[in-house]
Design an enzyme around this catalytic site. Sequence first.
Site, PDB file in Angstrom:
ATOM      1  CD  GLU A 100      -3.126  -1.118   0.135  1.00 20.05           C
ATOM      2  OE1 GLU A 100      -3.247  -0.089  -0.732  1.00 20.05           O
ATOM      3  OE2 GLU A 100      -3.802  -1.875   0.116  1.00 20.05           O
ATOM      4  CB  THR A 123      -2.109  -0.842  -9.451  1.00 21.22           C
ATOM      5  OG1 THR A 123      -3.216  -1.688  -9.279  1.00 21.22           O
ATOM      6  CG2 THR A 123      -1.346  -0.411  -8.089  1.00 21.22           C
ATOM      7  CG  ASP A 181      -5.514  -7.154  -7.804  1.00 19.65           C
ATOM      8  OD1 ASP A 181      -4.337  -7.502  -7.175  1.00 19.65           O
ATOM      9  OD2 ASP A 181      -6.525  -6.466  -7.048  1.00 19.65           O
ATOM     10  CD  GLU A 241     -14.875  -4.737  -1.311  1.00 20.71           C
ATOM     11  OE1 GLU A 241     -14.686  -4.576  -2.526  1.00 20.71           O
ATOM     12  OE2 GLU A 241     -13.651  -4.755  -0.691  1.00 20.71           O
ATOM     13  CD  GLU A 281     -10.326  -1.609  -8.083  1.00 23.24           C
ATOM     14  OE1 GLU A 281     -11.266  -1.218  -7.483  1.00 23.24           O
ATOM     15  OE2 GLU A 281      -9.225  -1.744  -7.488  1.00 23.24           O
TER      16      GLU A 281
HETATM   17  C1  DMJ Z   1      -6.281   0.467  -5.218  1.00 20.27           C
HETATM   18  O1  DMJ Z   1      -5.741   0.942  -4.195  1.00 20.27           O
HETATM   19  C2  DMJ Z   1      -5.442  -0.213  -6.206  1.00 20.27           C
HETATM   20  O2  DMJ Z   1      -6.021  -0.078  -7.255  1.00 20.27           O
HETATM   21  C3  DMJ Z   1      -5.021  -1.566  -5.740  1.00 20.27           C
HETATM   22  O3  DMJ Z   1      -4.184  -2.181  -6.758  1.00 20.27           O
HETATM   23  C4  DMJ Z   1      -6.088  -2.396  -5.417  1.00 20.27           C
HETATM   24  N1  DMJ Z   1      -7.341  -1.631  -5.468  1.00 20.27           N
HETATM   25  C5  DMJ Z   1      -7.300  -0.252  -4.725  1.00 20.27           C
HETATM   26  C6  DMJ Z   1      -8.765   0.348  -5.079  1.00 20.27           C
HETATM   27  O4  DMJ Z   1      -9.628  -0.760  -4.989  1.00 20.27           O
END
Ligand code: DMJ
Length: 823
Positions: free
Chosen positions: A125, A470, A272, A366, A384
Amino acid sequence: MALLAVILSCLVIGVTGQDGQPMTAEEKSKIRDQILEMFDHAYNSYMDYAYPADELMPLSCRGRVRGLEPNRGDIDDSLGKFSLTLIDSLDTLVLLNKLDEFEDAVRKTLRDVRLDNDIVVSVFETNIRVLGGLLGAHVMAGVLKQRGERMQWYRDELLHMAKELGYRLLPAFNTTSGLPYPRVNLRYGVVNPLSRTGTESDTCTACAGTMILEFAALSRLSGDTIFEEHARKAMDVLWEKRQRGSDLVGTVINIHNGDWVRRDSGVGAGIDSYYEYLMKAYILLGDKVYLERFNTHYSAIMKYISQPPLLLNVHMHNPTVNVRSWMDSLLAFFPGLQVLRGDLKPAIETHEMLYQVTKQHNFLPEAFTTEFRVHWGQHPLRPEFAESTYFLYKATGDPYYLKVGQSIVEKLNAHARVPCGFAAVQDVRTGTHEDRMDSFFLAEMFKYLYLLFSEKSQLPIDIDDYIFTTEAHLLPVSLSTTQPPCHTNNTEPQAHEDDLFSYSCPSAQTLFPNNPTFAKTIRDSYKYLTGVGRAQQASPVRGIELPLHDTGLEPVEFLKSMGISLTPLTELISASQGSSSQHSHKGVFKFKLVAEVSQTPEHEEVVPLIVQLISPPFLGRTVLTAGPAKFGMDLTKQEHGVKGSIVKSVPYTACGYIENAVELQGHIALALRGECMFAAKARRLQEAGAVGVIFIDHREGSSSAETPLFQMVGDGEPTDDITVPLVFLFSKEGATLTGALQEHHNVDILLLPKEKQLGKEKAEKLNIKFRLAKEGELVEGETESTTFQLVLEQSETDTEAASLTGDNQKTCTFPQKDPENSP
Ligand code: DMJ
C-alpha cells in the site's frame, strides 16, 4: 450450457435499447463539471476536516488517526501518519486542472509530511499510494515547471522524498527468496527488534508483484538502480514459482522458501496487480521479458479463469476445478487490462456483466456470486469498474460507455455522498454508510471519470504519454531505457495469426473506429444477465435456429419450462406465405420464439407488489414480495388492492383442463410456473372463475431477496381479454403461501402494491383486533352463523393507514369455517 447460451442470445436478438446513443458535447461537459464539483467536495472535505490525518472519516467529519480510532486490522496498515490522502491526490489535482491547489498541496507535502514515523505499514500500500503518489506528483511538477508558468521554485523535493521512502521500504526485501515482507516499520525497518514486524512468513502475490513500476521509475528518475533491482528480483521469483502445468500463480506465497501457501488462482484479490504490472512494466520499461511472461499468464487466464462473462477462481494445480462460486470486485480492473492487450471481446463481455451487477446493487459489492447475488455487500468506493469503463470507451469510442460513466457519477451522488465527503457503503443491499473514504477514491475514481468525459485537448497533459500505475498515478512512458517496440500506437497485428495481439503494441486508441456497433453486438448477449433492465415492448416474435434432433423433444420441454414457447416456423410461414420448404431441412428447425420474461426499459423500475396474508393467525404480518405482470388488472390502480381467499389450481401448473373450477369460483388461484405460458394459465383460470392468479416459481430456492423482480409479459398475442390481477412469487415466498394454505385451509390475502401495504410503518398506531360476530337474526331451526371479523383501528392522527373500506375503523369479514380451532 450451449442451449442456455442460445436462449440467452435469442432473448435479446433485435432488442433496441438506448444503447449507443451519442452524447452531445454539452452533455459531456455538464457531467465533467459535475465530476469536478464532486472532487472538490471530497478533496475539500478531507483538507478542511481531516488533514493532516491520513484519511477522512466522512460521517464523523474528522480525520482518521491511527491509534486514536478502533483498530480495523489490515486495512489500517495503509495509514502511516504521512497524510496519505493528500499524497494520493496530488497528480489528480493536475489532471483535473486544479493547478493552484496542486501547488499548494505540494508545499504542504514538503512542509508537513514525515516518512520516518515509528509505525508499521503495508509495503504494498505504501508503495502504490505514497511512493506512486510522490513520483506522479514529481513528474507533474516537472511538466508544469518546464512550461515556465508554475512551480518555478520546485527543486525535485518530491523525488527526494520518494527516494527516502524507497530506502525505508527496502528492508522489506531482506529475505532469502527476494520476495518482500508484507510490512515494514518506517523508522526501524524489519529486523530491528523495535520494528514490531518481520515475523511474517507469507505475502500475497500482488503484494510482492506490484513494486516494479514505482521502483523502476524511482531508479530511473533518481539514478539509483537498487530499487528496480529488488523489484525485478521479486517479479522473477513469482515467475519462477508459477505452476508449470497451468502457468498460473497462487494467491499467497511463503517469502522465505517461495512455496505457495494459497493455491487458488484468479485475477482479483491477492493477484490482480501482479498481472497488471507485468503488462505495464513492458509498456513503461520496454522490456520484452515482461510481455512474454504476461502473455504466458494471459493465455492461462483465458484458458482456465475467464469463462466469459465470468472470471472465476481455479486451483492452480488443477485449473479445471473452480474453487469458489463467487467473484470479488477487484477483478473489475481486468477488462481495462484486456483493452491494453487489445483483447476487446472478453473485456466487453466481463464489463457488461459487471455493469449488470451495478445496476442491481448501485455499486459492485465486494464479492458477488456467479449468479450475481451479493456475497459480501460492502463497497468502499472502489474505482476498478470506472477504470475499465474508461479504457473500453477509449478503445471502442462507443458512447454506451459514457452512459455507464454517467450512471457511476449519479450513483455516487445519490448513494455515497454525505455532507462531509463521500462515504463507503457498508452493505449495498441496505445502502448503509461506513465512516471511511479511502484515498484511492481521490487518486483513481476521479481520474478515470474525468478522463472519460474529457477530450484530449481539454487535458493539461497528453495522457497517452503516461501509464497509470495500479493506483492511477501517472508515470511517463519516456522512462523506457530501451527503444520501445511500440513507438506509435500502432495496432497492426504482427504475423501471429493464432493470437493477433500477443506481439502487437498496447494501445489506448480506438481499436475499431470503423465498426461502432462492434461492442454492442458483443454486449447484447449479456445485457439481461442478471434480470435487470429489459426492453419495454413485449418480446417480438422472431425466428431462431435450434439444432435439435428429429426426436429430441427434451430441449423444447426445457424451454417451455422456462416460459418460452416454440412454434415451428413452418406453421407460421405456411400461414403467412404459404411456403416452408427452405426451413425444413433435416436436423434444423425454425421456431417462433416468444419469451414471457419481463420486459422493462433500463430506467423503468419494476413496481413491487405484495401478497399480504390477512386472515388469522397472520393478520397482515406476513407479507410476501411479488412481481407484477404487464397484462391483466393493473394493481397499482386499485386503491384497496384485491382481496380473496386462495385455492390451488388442479392441475397445479394450470396448463391443461382445470379440474377444480367449482372450487376456484370467486377465489384467487395459485398456479405453478412452467409447462405453458403465464398468459395461457391466466386465461384458463379466469375462465374457470378465478378472480386473480398467483404464479409460483418452479425453480427451487428462488426468492425475492436474491433474484430481482421482473414483470411477466404476455404470449405475443393480444392479452386484453385477461382482466384478473396476476402476480408472481418466487418459490421461497410461494412455499410460505402454500404452507399457510396447507395448515390453515382458509387463507385470505390481499394483492396490492408494496407501497400500499396494510399497516406499513404505521403498525404501532394500528390496532389489529379480531372478534367473533353473529350475522343477522337467528331464524328458528337454523344453526348459528358466526363470522370472524378482523378489525383494524387507526389512531386519530393516522388517517392513511389500512384502508380497506375508507372508514376510520376497518373491518374485514371472513366466513369462519371452524371457529373452535381459531386462535
Ligand atoms: C487500489 O488501491 C489499487 O487499485 C489496488 O491495486 C487495489 N485496489 C485499490 C482500490 O480498489
